[in-house]
Design an enzyme around this catalytic site. Sequence first.
Site, PDB file in Angstrom:
ATOM      1  N   CYS A 134      33.042  75.539   4.422  1.00 60.20           N
ATOM      2  CA  CYS A 134      33.580  75.649   5.405  1.00 60.20           C
ATOM      3  C   CYS A 134      33.290  76.997   6.289  1.00 60.20           C
ATOM      4  O   CYS A 134      34.021  76.915   7.591  1.00 60.20           O
ATOM      5  CB  CYS A 134      34.958  75.922   5.130  1.00 60.20           C
ATOM      6  N   CYS A 147      29.277  79.655   2.388  1.00 57.86           N
ATOM      7  CA  CYS A 147      30.447  78.305   2.209  1.00 57.86           C
ATOM      8  C   CYS A 147      30.485  77.708   2.967  1.00 57.86           C
ATOM      9  O   CYS A 147      30.370  78.020   4.918  1.00 57.86           O
ATOM     10  CB  CYS A 147      31.328  78.951   1.344  1.00 57.86           C
TER      11      CYS A 147
END
Length: 143
Positions: A55, A53
């Site tokens: 992040c 992902c």
Amino acid sequence: MSMAYEEYMRQLVQPMRQELTGAGFKELKDEEEVKTFMEAAEGTTLVVVNSVCGCAAGLARPAATQSVLNDKAPDHLVTVFAGQDKEATMKMREYFKGYEPSSPSMALLKGKEVVHFIPREEIEDHDIGSIITNLTGAFEKHC
């Protein structure tokens, strides 16, 4: 799943793996590697549950690699890759008693006990400096 898909995913995540291994993190890729490492665990260990992902890419991996440059740092650095090395990730999460599965996440262990945990909620939408401060504060206290 097709072999072409599996190979594509292995190639896609390789730079994500190398970002941590290049900074000294040891990859634990299967259940047995996690079990062997944890059975012998002494001192402090930073575990990064890696993921694909955004992040993880923009915040978790850079924060982890920069935080370990601190004067006080964990004795051991390891990583498992959620969604890729599923058995290793499941096995490592067994040691995170009381914490919900979270990807990415980071756990500081003393021996086999989690003494500090940073779930995804404390990574996404936070700036890298605050994540580094979170980690280095834990290192100062526990390492």
